[in-house]
Design an enzyme around this catalytic site. Structure first.
Site, PDB file in Angstrom:
ATOM      1  N   ASP A 191      59.490 -34.457   5.419  1.00 26.90           N
ATOM      2  CA  ASP A 191      58.713 -33.212   5.593  1.00 26.90           C
ATOM      3  C   ASP A 191      59.549 -32.652   6.687  1.00 26.90           C
ATOM      4  O   ASP A 191      59.042 -31.890   7.778  1.00 26.90           O
ATOM      5  CB  ASP A 191      57.356 -33.782   5.787  1.00 26.90           C
ATOM      6  CG  ASP A 191      56.321 -32.550   5.817  1.00 26.90           C
ATOM      7  OD1 ASP A 191      56.781 -31.626   5.043  1.00 26.90           O
ATOM      8  OD2 ASP A 191      55.288 -32.654   6.573  1.00 26.90           O
ATOM      9  N   ASP A 204      56.776 -36.696  13.669  1.00 22.54           N
ATOM     10  CA  ASP A 204      56.071 -36.658  12.663  1.00 22.54           C
ATOM     11  C   ASP A 204      56.838 -37.205  11.246  1.00 22.54           C
ATOM     12  O   ASP A 204      57.071 -36.407  10.298  1.00 22.54           O
ATOM     13  CB  ASP A 204      55.028 -35.475  12.114  1.00 22.54           C
ATOM     14  CG  ASP A 204      54.086 -35.908  11.157  1.00 22.54           C
ATOM     15  OD1 ASP A 204      53.958 -37.234  10.736  1.00 22.54           O
ATOM     16  OD2 ASP A 204      53.396 -35.055  10.698  1.00 22.54           O
TER      17      ASP A 204
END
Length: 337
Positions: A212, A229
């Protein structure tokens, strides 16, 4: 407590898995690991999980991440953590979880699994700056050199079945009646084209990737970047982390790609034929994002955070975007200049 009350709580828990995660519980969870909170607490921008900056007495604040129940298994979360540690060991600027004295990084407090992270400041990188893209290319090359060493065992593979066909099944239930025929016909043709593009690309190596890698997951400060993340880390073609750095007109994307690849090739060999997959991967991401919103719609945080979702206007624009992607799939792929 009677059975009716138990049933009501079960329904509430399923619809809003974080409904019991109040400020006191967040601090209690952090303090269960030996820290002393100073009462300051700020929710950070996160919907899939819940993430908070928590003040610590006589210390710098920490980031506490509480994982959405039912999404990842312990093994999958720990595999993501291990990948972060491997990257950190190679001196890559990745924000990895904090480990306790026993080496543990995943903890549980009253049925909530959570991890703690050091706080890193910064802002999103300016991706229009080609020098920034060159640096990010170097970092991704180093990241992928580590990611290619061994595969994930527990985390999933990015493919058209899960990100496309399964996602469409979820979305189809939300499409307004007046748009459903148009949507179903379009995504059938689009996914057929995506599958044909993937098949035509031939065997492509799948490695551990960030998954991502957009600007929101990169912190930039003092000409340095930190990746954050890795919650969506999975097995995928290396180009999955590269195409998300590209934007604008075709000419602009070609210039951006050239800078990224020039830096990338210094540490890991870029495979130009993976560029055939870019628009297919972009199409799958668009479909999957709509399915993600649909699958989380009963969580009250989502209608508040995405009020434009699930309206006729949204679905009309979504169909238009998919039509544009269908046209892009027939265009020649990007090439490294």
């Amino acid at each position: 407590m009677n059975n009716d009350e138990t049933d009501e709580q079960s329904v509430a828990s399923a619809a809003q898995p974080f409904y019991q995660l109040g400020p006191d519980k967040v601090m209690d969870a952090v303090e269960s690991l030996g820290y002393l909170c100073d009462g300051r607490q700020f929710p950070l921008n996160s919907y899939e999980n819940r993430v908070y900056q928590v003040g610590i007495e006589d210390g710098v604040p920490l980031i506490a991440k509480f994982y959405r129940p039912g999404r990842w298994s312990d093994e999958q979360i720990l595999e993501e953590h291990q990948f972060s540690f491997e990257l950190q060991d190679q001196e890559l600027p990745v924000v990895a979880p904090i480990r306790d004295a026993e080496g543990r990084s995943l903890f549980e407090y009253e049925n909530f699994r959570f991890a703690l992270f050091p706080r890193k400041g910064g802002q999103g990188p300016e991706l229009d700056n080609l020098d920034n893209l060159h640096l990010l290319g170097k970092l991704l090359g180093r990241m992928h050199a580590v990611g290619a060493v061994k595969p994930f065992v527990h985390r999933p593979v990015l493919n058209s079945q899960t990100f496309g066909h399964d996602a469409v099944a979820t979305v189809s239930e939300f499409i307004p009646a007046e748009l459903k025929l148009s949507y179903d016909s379009l995504v059938r043709d689009l996914l057929q084209a995506v599958d044909e593009v993937i098949a035509a690309a031939g065997p492509v190596a799948h490695i551990r990737v960030h998954g991502d890698c957009h600007a929101g997951n990169i912190l930039w400060r003092d000409d340095n970047a930190h990746f954050v993340d890795l919650d969506d880390a999975r097995m995928a073609p290396a180009v999955q982390d590269i195409w998300m750095l590209l934007s604008g007109s075709r000419d602009r994307q070609l210039a951006q790609l050239s800078e990224v690849v020039d830096g990338y090739d210094q540490f890991f060999e870029f495979q130009p034929r993976e560029l055939k997959l870019v628009e297919a991967l972009r199409s799958l991401r668009i479909i999957h994002h709509a399915a993600w919103l649909a699958s989380r719609w009963e969580d009250p945080a989502f209608p508040m955070g995405f009020p434009w979702f699930n309206t006729v206007r949204y679905w009309s624009e979504h169909i238009l975007e998919l039509r544009e992607q269908f046209a892009e799939l027939s265009e020649p792929p990007l090439q490294v200049m």
